[in-house]
Scaffold this motif. Structure first.
Motif, mmCIF file in Angstrom:
data_model
loop_
_atom_site.group_PDB
_atom_site.id
_atom_site.type_symbol
_atom_site.label_atom_id
_atom_site.label_comp_id
_atom_site.label_asym_id
_atom_site.label_seq_id
_atom_site.Cartn_x
_atom_site.Cartn_y
_atom_site.Cartn_z
ATOM 1 N N THR A 1 0.877 -1.173 0.000
ATOM 2 C CA THR A 1 0.000 0.000 0.000
ATOM 3 C C THR A 1 0.913 1.221 0.000
ATOM 4 O O THR A 1 1.865 1.292 0.771
ATOM 5 N N TYR B 1 -3.027 4.566 -2.526
ATOM 6 C CA TYR B 1 -3.817 5.531 -1.770
ATOM 7 C C TYR B 1 -3.775 6.883 -2.470
ATOM 8 O O TYR B 1 -2.768 7.256 -3.051
ATOM 9 N N TYR C 1 -5.971 10.000 2.743
ATOM 10 C CA TYR C 1 -5.048 9.434 3.723
ATOM 11 C C TYR C 1 -4.791 10.477 4.805
ATOM 12 O O TYR C 1 -4.440 11.619 4.498
#
Length: 163
Positions: free
Chosen positions: A61, A97, A102
């Protein structure tokens, strides 16, 4: 960030290659090594009514760094974890992301609420938008010209244009 979620590979195996792996990943991402997080997940895989070893899988990620960096990152992960740990197979998947989605300590990584694309993409997007505007204008002019001249068009020409 990036964060590597590692399944099917023991923590001792990951620990043995972690220093070199993290150093290379940090160089690829152009970030400090302490931004790279490795987590070994203890999972239980079940197949055909039996508990079986979990398949070696790494989910990354991160914030998008472009396809070239992603390819280099995947090769480094494969080299250190599959080859370095003596595994027959390993799969790596990326989850990206968006900075505006975020948060750290309650604050967005994109406080303005807008993400900017990397510079080469921004330039390409600007060129494409300009070309799109030009094409739209040209199409509009052509339609107006066609409508204004349709009175003088022959029936045969009009029928041919409809087809």
């Amino acid at each position: 960030m990036p964060h590597l979620w590692i399944r099917g590979i023991g923590p001792e195996q990951v620990k043995a290659v972690s220093r070199e792996l993290v150093a290379e990943l940090a160089a690829i991402c152009e970030c400090p090594p302490d931004n790279i997080m490795l987590e070994c997940l203890m999972t239980t895989a079940v197949f055909d009514g039996e508990i079986v070893p979990s398949y070696p899988f790494v989910e990354v990620t991160w914030f998008d760094r472009g396809l070239e960096a992603q390819d280099r990152f995947a090769l480094a992960v494969d080299r250190y974890l599959r080859v370095g740990c003596g595994l027959a197979e390993l799969e790596v998947a990326f989850r990206t992301y968006e900075k505006r989605n975020y948060y750290a300590n309650g604050e967005s990584f994109s406080p303005s609420g807008t993400d900017r694309l990397p510079e080469p993409y921004e330039e390409e997007l600007t060129k494409l938008r300009s070309a799109n505007r030009k094409l739209t204008e040209d199409l509009s002019k052509a339609r107006r010209a066609l409508q204004s001249s349709s009175g003088g068009m022959s029936t045969k020409l009009r029928e041919a244009l409809r087809e």
